[in-house]
Motif scaffolding. Structure first.
Motif, PDB file in Angstrom:
ATOM      1  N   ALA A  28      15.061 -21.112   5.388  1.00 62.10           N
ATOM      2  CA  ALA A  28      15.429 -19.812   4.823  1.00 62.10           C
ATOM      3  C   ALA A  28      14.693 -19.536   3.517  1.00 62.10           C
ATOM      4  O   ALA A  28      14.340 -18.393   3.232  1.00 62.10           O
ATOM      5  CB  ALA A  28      16.942 -19.743   4.605  1.00 62.10           C
ATOM      6  N   GLU A  29      14.461 -20.573   2.733  1.00 61.67           N
ATOM      7  CA  GLU A  29      13.713 -20.409   1.465  1.00 61.67           C
ATOM      8  C   GLU A  29      12.350 -19.768   1.736  1.00 61.67           C
ATOM      9  O   GLU A  29      11.887 -18.943   0.961  1.00 61.67           O
ATOM     10  CB  GLU A  29      13.506 -21.755   0.765  1.00 61.67           C
ATOM     11  N   GLY A  30      11.732 -20.138   2.840  1.00 65.32           N
ATOM     12  CA  GLY A  30      10.430 -19.586   3.179  1.00 65.32           C
ATOM     13  C   GLY A  30      10.493 -18.168   3.726  1.00 65.32           C
ATOM     14  O   GLY A  30       9.475 -17.483   3.797  1.00 65.32           O
ATOM     15  N   LEU A  31      11.691 -17.725   4.099  1.00 62.58           N
ATOM     16  CA  LEU A  31      11.849 -16.398   4.683  1.00 62.58           C
ATOM     17  C   LEU A  31      12.366 -15.353   3.696  1.00 62.58           C
ATOM     18  O   LEU A  31      12.352 -14.167   3.995  1.00 62.58           O
ATOM     19  CB  LEU A  31      12.815 -16.471   5.872  1.00 62.58           C
ATOM     20  N   ILE A  32      12.835 -15.806   2.553  1.00 57.42           N
ATOM     21  CA  ILE A  32      13.442 -14.903   1.573  1.00 57.42           C
ATOM     22  C   ILE A  32      12.482 -14.673   0.407  1.00 57.42           C
ATOM     23  O   ILE A  32      11.980 -15.619  -0.195  1.00 57.42           O
ATOM     24  CB  ILE A  32      14.784 -15.488   1.054  1.00 57.42           C
ATOM     25  N   ASN A  33      12.256 -13.423   0.082  1.00 58.37           N
ATOM     26  CA  ASN A  33      11.405 -13.044  -1.043  1.00 58.37           C
ATOM     27  C   ASN A  33      12.278 -12.974  -2.302  1.00 58.37           C
ATOM     28  O   ASN A  33      13.063 -12.050  -2.476  1.00 58.37           O
ATOM     29  CB  ASN A  33      10.759 -11.687  -0.756  1.00 58.37           C
ATOM     30  N   ARG A  34      12.157 -13.966  -3.158  1.00 50.82           N
ATOM     31  CA  ARG A  34      13.005 -14.049  -4.354  1.00 50.82           C
ATOM     32  C   ARG A  34      12.819 -12.854  -5.285  1.00 50.82           C
ATOM     33  O   ARG A  34      13.775 -12.404  -5.905  1.00 50.82           O
ATOM     34  CB  ARG A  34      12.752 -15.357  -5.093  1.00 50.82           C
ATOM     35  N   ALA A  35      11.615 -12.320  -5.376  1.00 49.19           N
ATOM     36  CA  ALA A  35      11.383 -11.157  -6.242  1.00 49.19           C
ATOM     37  C   ALA A  35      12.161  -9.950  -5.720  1.00 49.19           C
ATOM     38  O   ALA A  35      12.725  -9.187  -6.500  1.00 49.19           O
ATOM     39  CB  ALA A  35       9.891 -10.847  -6.324  1.00 49.19           C
ATOM     40  N   TYR A  36      12.223  -9.785  -4.423  1.00 51.87           N
ATOM     41  CA  TYR A  36      12.925  -8.655  -3.816  1.00 51.87           C
ATOM     42  C   TYR A  36      14.440  -8.766  -4.018  1.00 51.87           C
ATOM     43  O   TYR A  36      15.103  -7.804  -4.383  1.00 51.87           O
ATOM     44  CB  TYR A  36      12.601  -8.581  -2.327  1.00 51.87           C
ATOM     45  N   PHE A  37      14.985  -9.958  -3.779  1.00 52.24           N
ATOM     46  CA  PHE A  37      16.436 -10.140  -3.849  1.00 52.24           C
ATOM     47  C   PHE A  37      16.940 -10.383  -5.267  1.00 52.24           C
ATOM     48  O   PHE A  37      18.132 -10.260  -5.527  1.00 52.24           O
ATOM     49  CB  PHE A  37      16.884 -11.275  -2.925  1.00 52.24           C
ATOM     50  N   GLY A  38      16.045 -10.756  -6.167  1.00 50.45           N
ATOM     51  CA  GLY A  38      16.426 -10.942  -7.564  1.00 50.45           C
ATOM     52  C   GLY A  38      17.579 -11.915  -7.733  1.00 50.45           C
ATOM     53  O   GLY A  38      17.552 -13.024  -7.206  1.00 50.45           O
ATOM     54  N   ASP A  39      18.627 -11.467  -8.432  1.00 51.41           N
ATOM     55  CA  ASP A  39      19.754 -12.350  -8.719  1.00 51.41           C
ATOM     56  C   ASP A  39      20.580 -12.697  -7.480  1.00 51.41           C
ATOM     57  O   ASP A  39      21.444 -13.571  -7.529  1.00 51.41           O
ATOM     58  CB  ASP A  39      20.653 -11.746  -9.799  1.00 51.41           C
ATOM     59  N   LEU A  40      20.313 -12.061  -6.358  1.00 50.89           N
ATOM     60  CA  LEU A  40      21.005 -12.379  -5.109  1.00 50.89           C
ATOM     61  C   LEU A  40      20.171 -13.280  -4.197  1.00 50.89           C
ATOM     62  O   LEU A  40      20.546 -13.517  -3.050  1.00 50.89           O
ATOM     63  CB  LEU A  40      21.374 -11.093  -4.364  1.00 50.89           C
ATOM     64  N   ALA A  41      19.068 -13.788  -4.684  1.00 52.37           N
ATOM     65  CA  ALA A  41      18.158 -14.573  -3.842  1.00 52.37           C
ATOM     66  C   ALA A  41      18.824 -15.816  -3.259  1.00 52.37           C
ATOM     67  O   ALA A  41      18.670 -16.094  -2.066  1.00 52.37           O
ATOM     68  CB  ALA A  41      16.905 -14.962  -4.626  1.00 52.37           C
TER      69      ALA A  41
END
Length: 129
Positions: A28-41
């Protein structure tokens, strides 16, 4: 809060399968864009990990669609394949995926400008997320 902590709070049974869930968290870490989700990453990573686990464990043959009926005597499942078509249609198949989809829809597209306003005229950048 780390993804594993969210999983522990939301579904202690899944959390108890630590090595398996660590695998799903890594994927999942590879599928989630941390910049997009911000504090909800981290929450998004946890939701995606649990979604993927449920899909893999409850649908070992790769069945798709929402489960609309279940029976026990001579086992029977019925799938409703009328899911919203599109980029994230697989997320509709579990309630964890539906939560993640709600966050994606709430965040929607956004535009951010890096640098100060005068930079745009002299080579600054605009980022569309």
């Amino acid at each position: 809060m780390a993804p594993a902590e969210y999983i522990e709070m939301m579904n202690p049974t899944l959390y108890s399968q630590t090595s398996t869930m660590n695998f799903y968290i890594d994927v999942a870490e590879g599928l989630i864009n941390r910049a997009y989700f911000g504090d909800l990453a981290d929450y998004a990573v946890a939701l995606r990990a649990m979604h993927n686990y449920i899909i893999d464990s409850e649908r070992p043959k790769g069945e798709a669609g929402l489960i609309t009926a279940k029976s026990e005597g001579q086992a029977s499942l019925r799938y409703w394949n009328k899911v919203e078509k599109g980029r994230y249609s697989d997320l509709q198949m579990t309630h964890y995926g539906q939560r993640l989809l709600a966050i994606i829809k709430a965040r929607g597209p956004a535009i951010s400008v890096t640098g100060d306003e005068s930079n745009l005229l002299s080579g600054g950048t605009v980022n569309v997320v």
